[in-house]
Design a protein around this motif. Sequence first.
Motif, PDB file in Angstrom:
ATOM      1  N   ALA A 147     -81.485 -28.120   1.421  1.00 33.61           N
ATOM      2  CA  ALA A 147     -82.252 -29.358   1.251  1.00 33.61           C
ATOM      3  C   ALA A 147     -81.360 -30.588   1.293  1.00 33.61           C
ATOM      4  N   ALA A 148     -80.081 -30.438   0.916  1.00 35.95           N
ATOM      5  CA  ALA A 148     -79.165 -31.576   1.030  1.00 35.95           C
ATOM      6  C   ALA A 148     -79.116 -32.076   2.467  1.00 35.95           C
ATOM      7  N   LEU A 149     -79.229 -31.139   3.417  1.00 35.29           N
ATOM      8  CA  LEU A 149     -79.258 -31.503   4.834  1.00 35.29           C
ATOM      9  C   LEU A 149     -80.638 -31.959   5.271  1.00 35.29           C
ATOM     10  N   ASP A 150     -81.646 -31.162   4.929  1.00 35.37           N
ATOM     11  CA  ASP A 150     -82.960 -31.326   5.534  1.00 35.37           C
ATOM     12  C   ASP A 150     -83.837 -32.358   4.850  1.00 35.37           C
ATOM     13  N   VAL A 151     -83.613 -32.587   3.563  1.00 33.35           N
ATOM     14  CA  VAL A 151     -84.422 -33.559   2.825  1.00 33.35           C
ATOM     15  C   VAL A 151     -83.634 -34.838   2.575  1.00 33.35           C
ATOM     16  N   PHE A 152     -82.397 -34.693   2.161  1.00 36.53           N
ATOM     17  CA  PHE A 152     -81.598 -35.851   1.754  1.00 36.53           C
ATOM     18  C   PHE A 152     -80.657 -36.333   2.846  1.00 36.53           C
ATOM     19  N   ASN A 153     -80.753 -35.687   4.016  1.00 33.22           N
ATOM     20  CA  ASN A 153     -80.124 -36.192   5.233  1.00 33.22           C
ATOM     21  C   ASN A 153     -78.604 -36.260   5.187  1.00 33.22           C
ATOM     22  N   ALA A 154     -77.993 -35.348   4.448  1.00 31.56           N
ATOM     23  CA  ALA A 154     -76.539 -35.248   4.483  1.00 31.56           C
ATOM     24  C   ALA A 154     -76.096 -34.738   5.844  1.00 31.56           C
ATOM     25  N   ASP A 155     -74.907 -35.171   6.272  1.00 33.98           N
ATOM     26  CA  ASP A 155     -74.319 -34.653   7.497  1.00 33.98           C
ATOM     27  C   ASP A 155     -73.560 -33.357   7.233  1.00 33.98           C
ATOM     28  N   GLU A 156     -72.966 -33.281   6.048  1.00 33.22           N
ATOM     29  CA  GLU A 156     -72.236 -32.079   5.646  1.00 33.22           C
ATOM     30  C   GLU A 156     -72.591 -31.776   4.197  1.00 33.22           C
TER      31      GLU A 156
END
Length: 508
Positions: A170-179
């Motif tokens: 979810a850090a990637l998919d919801v909160f839009n982190a790159d890594e």
Amino acid sequence: MRLLVSGLRYTSRALSSRWNPRGYICSRATYASTGNPISNSRSYGSISATDLQFGQPVHETHPHLLKAGEITPGISAVEYAQRRSKLAAALPENGIAIIAASEIKYRSGAVFYEFHQDPNFFYLTGFNEPEALAVIEKTGPEGEHVFHLYVRPKDAKAEQWDGARSGVQAALDVFNADETGDIHQLSTLLPPLVAEASNVYTDIPSSVNGASYFSRFFHGSPEKVEEFAKILNGNIVKPLRPIVNNLRVMKSPSEIANMRMAGKASGRAFTEAMRHKFSKEKDLAAFLDYQFKIQGCDTWAYVPVVAGGENALSIHYVRNDDLLKDGQLVLVDAGGEYGGYATDITRSWPVNGKFSDAQEDLYGAILKVQRSCVAMCRESADVSLDKLHDIAHNGLEDQLKRLGFNLFQGLMRLTKAVDILFPHHVGHYLGLDVHDSPGQPRHNKLKAGHCITIEPALYIPHDERWPEHFRGIGIRIEDSVCVLEDGPLVFTTEAVKEVADIEALANN
């Protein structure tokens, strides 16, 4: 019910980082402007709504709280990305910013306090869980950067006790982190980033007893201290707070809308409280807590002051355990919070619904000064908070003279008289913190988009220097205000403050 969970992640020079413009839960696939994927993908596909479990509300699970595209109430994924880009633009070439989330704090044993996220971390990520770390790595001009977000992994056993976690995906998919990565693997993940940075900007405590997980990781053992001392030592480590303060102090239209929502709901709660008679401070406090929430706020913004009679002479009286007696005023300093944004209101009104002559005279003097200061909350006035304080100080001095206060002893002027009766500043910045952007100078000129409080007051102690009929009275009148170009936007106008209106509420 089935939800088709899909979306695209983009590279954008305007935002200078890959982001999901809708803020939806999406696949890991990342697309450049050509439409070609530039990394491997992981698609959720079609997922039952009941299977969506995150550590905080998202639009797909809580559409009654968040609109499509919002990460937190009122604030979109786009705006969070823009904030990170602005921070990256303020960093030197190859600089990094490291921001830690708050940790759960315990009253005793396993009994914890309500979680409150670190405001700077929340401002930049919208992520509202403990034990997390954000790294913003500047990679080019115009705010280009890579956003790293390290969080707790999903853990079914832990989540059975403590509720859902958002997890690494979810850090990637919801909160839009790159890594992203497991927060517990920082000893592997973080050193390469720090080693390659030209400068490290952080406010994480440097003592071994620091509160954050990262601080414990960094200073948890002599070996780790020795290992990383060469990396985070000397002039490579610089404070991050001044840079973030400069971003946070200027509110966006979305932030202003959230603060207006908090102010409107809190103001209505105050006005509703004035309609009722209370015999105990704690009963009034409980009523406000209830009203803040049913009017639309999420929670208290801070520990309230409910001070009857002479308790109001203590500026931050928060025991709220005394009786409210006929003939007294009650001073209430309280406010709700919406989407993380605070409001700050103080009103003083008679317990029995009718001001005495002395109470009304002193109240009217303060109200006149407060109105004058609020009217100056515009960029075109070319004033600072310190200048507004001087205006309030001088205005209160004039009003005290009019009311018969002797500001002279013989031929000697009591230069500190107003400072004794008005011992605090007239205002402070307001936002995610009640005292927002801590450390931001009050001598800076106010600009459109700055949000502040205006709170003149007088606290008359039992002292023979002051007129007897005013002794023991404490009155403060405070509103939350947004500075605009040619006038103020008062967030808290729903909280009644005219004498006639207060008395009419009580009588009706």
